[in-house]
Design a protein around this motif. Structure first.
Motif, short mmCIF file in Angstrom:
data_model
loop_
_atom_site.label_atom_id
_atom_site.label_comp_id
_atom_site.label_asym_id
_atom_site.label_seq_id
_atom_site.Cartn_x
_atom_site.Cartn_y
_atom_site.Cartn_z
N THR A 3 0.85 -1.20 0.00
CA THR A 3 0.00 0.00 0.00
C THR A 3 0.88 1.24 0.00
OG1 THR A 3 -0.10 0.14 2.38
CG2 THR A 3 -1.77 -1.23 1.30
N SER A 4 0.25 2.38 -0.25
CA SER A 4 1.02 3.61 -0.30
C SER A 4 1.60 3.96 1.09
CB SER A 4 0.17 4.77 -0.81
OG SER A 4 -0.93 4.97 0.01
N ALA A 5 0.89 3.59 2.15
CA ALA A 5 1.39 3.85 3.50
C ALA A 5 2.61 3.00 3.78
CB ALA A 5 0.31 3.56 4.53
N GLU A 6 2.58 1.77 3.35
CA GLU A 6 3.74 0.89 3.56
C GLU A 6 4.92 1.38 2.74
OE1 GLU A 6 1.44 -3.30 4.44
OE2 GLU A 6 1.99 -2.78 2.39
N ILE A 7 4.65 1.84 1.55
CA ILE A 7 5.74 2.37 0.72
C ILE A 7 6.33 3.61 1.39
CG2 ILE A 7 6.27 3.47 -1.51
CD1 ILE A 7 4.13 1.65 -2.75
N TYR A 8 5.44 4.47 1.92
CA TYR A 8 5.90 5.71 2.58
C TYR A 8 6.76 5.39 3.78
CZ TYR A 8 5.88 10.11 5.06
OH TYR A 8 6.26 11.23 5.73
N THR A 9 6.29 4.48 4.65
CA THR A 9 7.05 4.14 5.85
C THR A 9 8.34 3.43 5.52
OG1 THR A 9 5.77 2.12 6.12
CG2 THR A 9 5.09 4.04 7.41
N SER A 10 8.36 2.71 4.44
CA SER A 10 9.60 2.02 4.10
C SER A 10 10.61 2.97 3.46
CB SER A 10 9.32 0.83 3.19
OG SER A 10 8.84 1.29 1.94
N THR A 11 10.10 4.06 2.84
CA THR A 11 11.02 4.99 2.19
C THR A 11 11.43 6.14 3.08
OG1 THR A 11 9.21 6.25 1.26
CG2 THR A 11 10.13 4.48 -0.12
N VAL A 12 10.73 6.35 4.18
CA VAL A 12 11.08 7.44 5.10
C VAL A 12 12.26 7.00 5.95
CG1 VAL A 12 10.28 8.81 7.04
CG2 VAL A 12 8.73 8.33 5.15
N ASP A 13 13.22 7.85 6.01
CA ASP A 13 14.39 7.59 6.85
C ASP A 13 14.11 8.22 8.23
OD1 ASP A 13 16.80 7.18 8.03
OD2 ASP A 13 17.95 8.38 6.59
N TRP A 14 13.61 7.37 9.10
CA TRP A 14 13.20 7.87 10.43
C TRP A 14 14.37 8.43 11.22
CZ3 TRP A 14 8.46 9.02 11.23
CH2 TRP A 14 7.46 8.35 10.52
N LEU A 15 15.50 7.92 11.07
CA LEU A 15 16.67 8.44 11.77
C LEU A 15 16.98 9.85 11.29
CD1 LEU A 15 18.97 8.03 13.76
CD2 LEU A 15 20.30 7.04 11.89
N ALA A 16 16.96 10.06 10.00
CA ALA A 16 17.23 11.39 9.45
C ALA A 16 16.15 12.37 9.88
CB ALA A 16 17.35 11.33 7.94
N LEU A 17 14.88 11.90 9.86
CA LEU A 17 13.78 12.76 10.27
C LEU A 17 13.93 13.17 11.73
CD1 LEU A 17 11.10 14.11 9.56
CD2 LEU A 17 9.96 12.00 10.29
N SER A 18 14.28 12.23 12.58
CA SER A 18 14.44 12.55 14.01
C SER A 18 15.61 13.49 14.22
CB SER A 18 14.59 11.28 14.83
OG SER A 18 15.77 10.61 14.49
N VAL A 19 16.66 13.31 13.49
CA VAL A 19 17.82 14.22 13.61
C VAL A 19 17.44 15.60 13.11
CG1 VAL A 19 20.14 14.67 12.72
CG2 VAL A 19 19.54 12.40 13.54
N ASP A 20 16.75 15.65 11.99
CA ASP A 20 16.40 16.94 11.39
C ASP A 20 15.29 17.67 12.15
OD1 ASP A 20 18.25 16.48 9.46
OD2 ASP A 20 16.81 15.82 7.93
N PHE A 21 14.40 16.93 12.80
CA PHE A 21 13.25 17.56 13.44
C PHE A 21 13.31 17.55 14.97
CE2 PHE A 21 8.90 17.13 15.14
CZ PHE A 21 8.42 18.39 14.78
N LEU A 22 13.54 16.40 15.58
CA LEU A 22 13.47 16.26 17.03
C LEU A 22 14.62 16.95 17.76
CD1 LEU A 22 12.16 12.61 17.44
CD2 LEU A 22 10.91 14.75 17.68
#
Length: 194
Positions: A3-22
């Motif tokens: 699904t598009s949600a699974e594709i999104y979660t698999s392509t999102v780099d959570w580590l980079a997002l947390s570094v960039d945002f949190l």
């Protein structure tokens, strides 16, 4: 099929997002929380310092009002001086905390002083008045009241300077109550809803 949600979660780099945002968010929030805490502590300390300074100023006023009574003469207006001392004690008591017994002790000392001055005046009147007494006789009759004023002034000054333990005030207050009885309870005490 994904699904598009699974594709999104698999392509999102959570580590980079947390570094960039949190991390920037935490970098803003932590100093803000610390600053707010420091500001509140500073305001609390300022209130305590102001209260302490006002208490000390009011205590100085009590001492200044008491000091002349150490050598006051019977021709002077003692009642007005005693009223002035009582008013200054009331102001001082308004700046003391619930655990500070010095205001209550001062009120007891004032009550004792009023009795001592009344006795002095009674003795002077019984002797025929000031004009019939020699200076040394007047001084002898005034001695208990002068000693009361001197002792009260010295004890209270020592208390304000932190040189007198509370136990001495408690012992002196107990002596006054034993000698003259407990102070009257104000009519308003215990009335009304609080």
């Amino acid at each position: 099929e994904a699904t598009s949600a699974e594709i999104y979660t698999s392509t999102v780099d959570w580590l980079a997002l947390s570094v960039d945002f949190l991390i920037p968010l935490i970098a803003i929030l932590v100093p803000t929380v610390i600053a707010i805490g420091l500001f509140r502590a500073e305001r609390r300390n300022a209130r305590i310092e102001t209260r302490s300074a006002r208490r000390l100023d009011a205590g100085a006023e009590v001492t200044v009002a008491l000091a002349p009574m150490v050598s006051i003469q019977p021709t002077e207006r003692m009642h007005e001086r005693l009223w002035d001392v009582r008013a200054r004690i009331a102001v001082y008591r308004s700046w003391t905390g619930h655990d500070d017994l010095s205001g209550d002790w001062l009120a007891l000392r004032h009550s004792e002083g009023m009795r001592r001055w009344a006795k002095v005046m009674e003795n002077i009147d019984a002797a025929g008045g000031v004009n019939r007494l020699a200076p040394h006789e007047i001084e002898e009759l005034l001695l208990p009241a002068h000693q009361w004023a001197a002792t009260t002034t010295e004890m209270f000054s020592a208390w304000l300077a932190g040189q007198l333990p509370v136990s001495l005030l408690q012992n002196d207050g107990a002596r006054i109550i034993a000698e003259f009885g407990p102070p009257p309870t104000p009519e308003w005490l215990g009335q009304g809803d609080h």
